[in-house]
Design an enzyme around this catalytic site. Structure first.
Site, PDB file in Angstrom:
ATOM      1  N   ASP A 135     137.909 -64.809 -20.613  1.00 22.53           N
ATOM      2  CA  ASP A 135     137.088 -66.024 -20.745  1.00 22.53           C
ATOM      3  C   ASP A 135     135.646 -65.637 -21.105  1.00 22.53           C
ATOM      4  O   ASP A 135     135.030 -66.238 -21.992  1.00 22.53           O
ATOM      5  CB  ASP A 135     137.137 -66.810 -19.417  1.00 22.53           C
ATOM      6  CG  ASP A 135     136.249 -68.037 -19.448  1.00 22.53           C
ATOM      7  OD1 ASP A 135     136.574 -68.961 -20.204  1.00 22.53           O
ATOM      8  OD2 ASP A 135     135.229 -68.056 -18.732  1.00 22.53           O
ATOM      9  N   LYS A 168     133.372 -66.131 -24.764  1.00 23.80           N
ATOM     10  CA  LYS A 168     131.997 -66.677 -24.855  1.00 23.80           C
ATOM     11  C   LYS A 168     131.075 -65.711 -25.597  1.00 23.80           C
ATOM     12  O   LYS A 168     130.248 -66.118 -26.417  1.00 23.80           O
ATOM     13  CB  LYS A 168     131.467 -66.986 -23.449  1.00 23.80           C
ATOM     14  CG  LYS A 168     132.215 -68.149 -22.797  1.00 23.80           C
ATOM     15  CD  LYS A 168     131.891 -68.271 -21.329  1.00 23.80           C
ATOM     16  CE  LYS A 168     132.718 -69.403 -20.707  1.00 23.80           C
ATOM     17  NZ  LYS A 168     132.685 -69.396 -19.248  1.00 23.80           N
TER      18      LYS A 168
END
Ligand SMILES: NC(=O)c1ccc[n+]([C@@H]2O[C@H](COP(=O)([O-])OP(=O)(O)OC[C@H]3O[C@@H](n4cnc5c(N)ncnc54)[C@H](OP(=O)(O)O)[C@@H]3O)[C@@H](O)[C@H]2O)c1
Length: 385
Positions: free
Chosen positions: A243, A247
């Site tokens: 995750d 980003k």
């Protein structure tokens, strides 16, 4: 009406048609209530510049489509979706339907679905704008990123193409992407971006190794974070670092670093290699304590140096190096002082010199993430008219 919305009335209300994919999720629930309030604000103006019409709502198995683009009311979409037996439209059919609306249309993708993400170029090419907190489209293959921005009017797409905005893909509602774009577009040189980009990792390490000492065993802290709802249902989805890697991929690409994919740079997984073959999240959680010693050693070593350990990501724009993993920080460092599940993002730039431009605050949560989505929708509306 709020002065923060610069839409200017030119006499006749412009009709904008909205489709929401993933209408029943945690972000969407808040988004729909913010949208209803926004729609009412527009309607309350004597010379309303914009009229918003909801014409499509979908969840994974069912959908509601407004025939002849007659709006679905905010009071009824939920019941209509709950009783619908109609499958969601395939992206091509939805793009065709929206492109035939008697006004401009916007798709709001509040899913984390890859197939929906891959359909953005289709929508954009048909003049339909896209607003989303879904990281998949912007952090998968570079080819998809390039396809999206070469199809969008705010990329290199033709006039009449749709606009695309994705503020909530990094730091939820925190103004991370727009700040970065402002820095770059006004001619600042961004040299490095560094921070804590995951609310889960923030909470976990602020509890495992608080400034001033203490903290429990790593496996106990993961269990606590899971019980409090700070992790995904299967904590491996947080602990694998992907995750955060997604980003960082997005931020690096915005800076012009052509990251091929989120697996194309070092990402430290906190899943012990011995547990990589666990068949379920439950099995993983039941065995994680066997490996507490390893991460305890990292903690003890940092403690001896008067430091704390945090899970961070960084982009060195000059060298193109992207890195995600554990690092030690002096207890006086702003990254060490982070509280709860907050995110912190430091932008090092020529203009800001030694002291970075810093953004701190909640980097997760339905309400704040929805705020980023609603603000992006307002950005689209401002571009359309
Ligand atoms: N929550 C946060 O704090 C946060 C922060 C930043 C970014 N985000 C991003 O925001 C997005 C939404 O997050 P969330 O927490 O709201 O997720 P969520 O609660 O799991 O909701 C996902 C929604 O998408 C629907 N959905 C899934 N696949 C679909 C498909 N193929 N077609 C139509 N609908 C589909 C689900 O419907 P069913 O219920 O029927 O399956 C549900 O309505 C994700 O991309 C997430 O990464 C979330």
């Amino acid at each position: 009406m709020s002065t923060s919305n610069p839409v200017v009335s030119t006499g006749h209300p412009r009709h904008v048609f909205l489709a929401i994919i993933g209408a029943t999720g945690g972000v969407s629930t808040h988004f729909l209530s913010q949208l209803e309030a926004l729609s009412h604000r527009y309607l309350s103006l004597a010379r309303s510049p914009i009229r918003l019409s909801l014409v499509y709502v979908a969840r994974s198995r069912t959908s509601v489509l407004a025939e002849y683009h007659n709006p679905i009311t905010f009071a009824h979409w939920s019941d209509a979706l709950a009783t619908s037996t109609k499958e969601p439209l395939p992206p091509q059919a939805l793009a065709d339907y929206l492109s035939k609306a008697p006004g401009r249309a916007v798709v709001i993708d509040n899913t984390s679905n890859q197939e929906v993400a891959e359909s953005y170029p289709l929508f954009l090419k048909k003049g339909v704008s896209v607003v989303t907190p879904n990281k998949k489209a912007f952090s998968s293959d570079l080819a998809l990123w390039e396809d999206i921005f070469s199809s969008a009017a705010n990329g290199s797409g033709p006039e009449g193409a749709g606009y695309v905005f994705h503020e909530s893909t990094v730091g939820a509602g925190l103004p991370v992407i727009n700040t970065l774009k402002d820095l770059l577009e006004t001619g600042d040189i961004v040299t490095k971006i560094e921070g804590v980009f995951s609310g889960t990792m923030s909470f976990l390490f602020n509890s495992f190794m608080p400034v001033g000492g203490g903290g429990g065993k790593f496996s106990a802290e993961v269990k606590n974070a899971k019980d409090l709802g700070y992790t995904e249902p299967d904590p491996r989805d947080d602990l694998n670092g992907m995750d955060v890697a997604r980003k960082l991929t997005i931020l690096a690409r915005l800076c012009g670093v052509k990251v091929a994919s989120p697996t194309g740079f070092p990402v430290q997984s906190l899943i012990p290699s011995e547990l990589e073959t666990c068949k379920s999240g439950d099995e993983f959680m039941s065995r994680l304590h066997e490996f507490d010693g390893k991460i305890e050693d990292v903690k003890n070593e940092a403690e001896k140096e008067g430091k704390v350990v945090r899970y961070v990501g960084s982009v060195d724009v000059h060298t193109g190096a992207v890195d995600v993993g554990l690092q030690k920080f002096d207890v006086s460092h702003p990254i060490a002082a982070l509280k709860g599940s907050d995110n912190i993002i430091n932008f090092y730039t020529h203009r800001y010199g030694k002291n970075p431009l810093t953004i701190v605050g909640a980097g997760a949560g339905g309400d704040v993430t929805a705020m980023g989505v609603t603000a992006d929708l307002i950005r689209v509306l401002n571009h359309l008219y």
